[in-house]
Design a protein around this motif. Structure first.
Motif, mmCIF file in Angstrom:
data_model
loop_
_atom_site.group_PDB
_atom_site.id
_atom_site.type_symbol
_atom_site.label_atom_id
_atom_site.label_comp_id
_atom_site.label_asym_id
_atom_site.label_seq_id
_atom_site.Cartn_x
_atom_site.Cartn_y
_atom_site.Cartn_z
ATOM 1 N N MET A 7 0.810 -1.212 0.000
ATOM 2 C CA MET A 7 0.000 0.000 0.000
ATOM 3 C C MET A 7 0.850 1.271 0.000
ATOM 4 O O MET A 7 0.395 2.315 -0.458
ATOM 5 N N VAL A 14 2.168 8.340 2.554
ATOM 6 C CA VAL A 14 0.937 7.578 2.806
ATOM 7 C C VAL A 14 0.586 7.750 4.281
ATOM 8 O O VAL A 14 1.452 7.615 5.148
ATOM 9 N N PHE A 16 -2.176 6.403 7.146
ATOM 10 C CA PHE A 16 -3.281 5.541 7.567
ATOM 11 C C PHE A 16 -4.004 6.305 8.664
ATOM 12 O O PHE A 16 -3.392 6.754 9.634
ATOM 13 N N THR A 39 -1.356 10.148 0.065
ATOM 14 C CA THR A 39 -2.390 9.134 -0.120
ATOM 15 C C THR A 39 -2.910 8.812 1.275
ATOM 16 O O THR A 39 -2.138 8.434 2.156
ATOM 17 N N HIS A 41 -5.471 6.618 3.625
ATOM 18 C CA HIS A 41 -6.332 5.440 3.742
ATOM 19 C C HIS A 41 -7.135 5.575 5.035
ATOM 20 O O HIS A 41 -6.566 5.512 6.128
ATOM 21 N N GLU A 42 -8.431 5.799 4.912
ATOM 22 C CA GLU A 42 -9.330 5.913 6.069
ATOM 23 C C GLU A 42 -9.757 4.505 6.472
ATOM 24 O O GLU A 42 -10.618 3.894 5.838
ATOM 25 N N LEU A 43 -9.138 3.986 7.511
ATOM 26 C CA LEU A 43 -9.350 2.587 7.889
ATOM 27 C C LEU A 43 -10.794 2.283 8.269
ATOM 28 O O LEU A 43 -11.279 1.180 8.004
ATOM 29 N N MET A 46 -12.858 1.404 5.118
ATOM 30 C CA MET A 46 -12.367 0.334 4.236
ATOM 31 C C MET A 46 -12.874 -1.017 4.724
ATOM 32 O O MET A 46 -12.931 -1.262 5.935
ATOM 33 N N GLY A 49 -10.241 -2.604 6.767
ATOM 34 C CA GLY A 49 -9.617 -1.633 7.667
ATOM 35 C C GLY A 49 -9.145 -2.226 8.978
ATOM 36 O O GLY A 49 -8.065 -1.883 9.461
ATOM 37 N N ILE A 52 -5.924 -4.137 8.378
ATOM 38 C CA ILE A 52 -4.805 -3.209 8.196
ATOM 39 C C ILE A 52 -4.398 -2.613 9.541
ATOM 40 O O ILE A 52 -3.203 -2.504 9.846
#
Length: 102
Positions: A7, A14, A16, A39, A41-43, A46, A49, A52
């Motif tokens: 990712m 990035v 998270f 970038t 990533h909204e856990l 997802m 999520g 992750i």
């Protein structure tokens, strides 16, 4: 761990995050204020999520969000990012990763 590695591959920054986390929002805003386009990533939004988040915890991210990777390397959470910023070390990291060009 492999999921996290894939990712963050080939992306300069990035993050998270969780959409309800004010520290995640603050870190993202700080990095964007320098002209970087992380970038994110909204856990909590997802499907995988939680998986992750467990992987981030296993990597030593305490708490799990925000978890910031710059230049494919785990840098830390909000305390680490703010500390780097105060010591004028965040911008050089972003430049070296190719996230900003100033």
């Amino acid at each position: 761990m492999d999921m996290i590695t894939s990712m963050v591959a080939e992306k300069p920054v990035v993050i998270f995050s969780k959409s309800t986390c004010c520290l995640s929002h603050s870190v993202t805003s700080l990095i964007r204020s320098f002209g970087a386009n992380p970038t994110v990533h909204e856990l909590d939004e997802m499907a995988n999520g939680q998986q992750i988040e467990r992987a981030l915890l296993q990597m030593g991210c305490q708490p799990s969000v925000p978890a910031v990777f710059i230049g494919q390397r785990f840098i830390g959470g909000s305390k680490k990012i703010m500390s780097l910023h105060v010591r004028n070390e965040l911008i050089p990291l972003l430049k070296n990763a190719g996230a900003i060009w100033i």
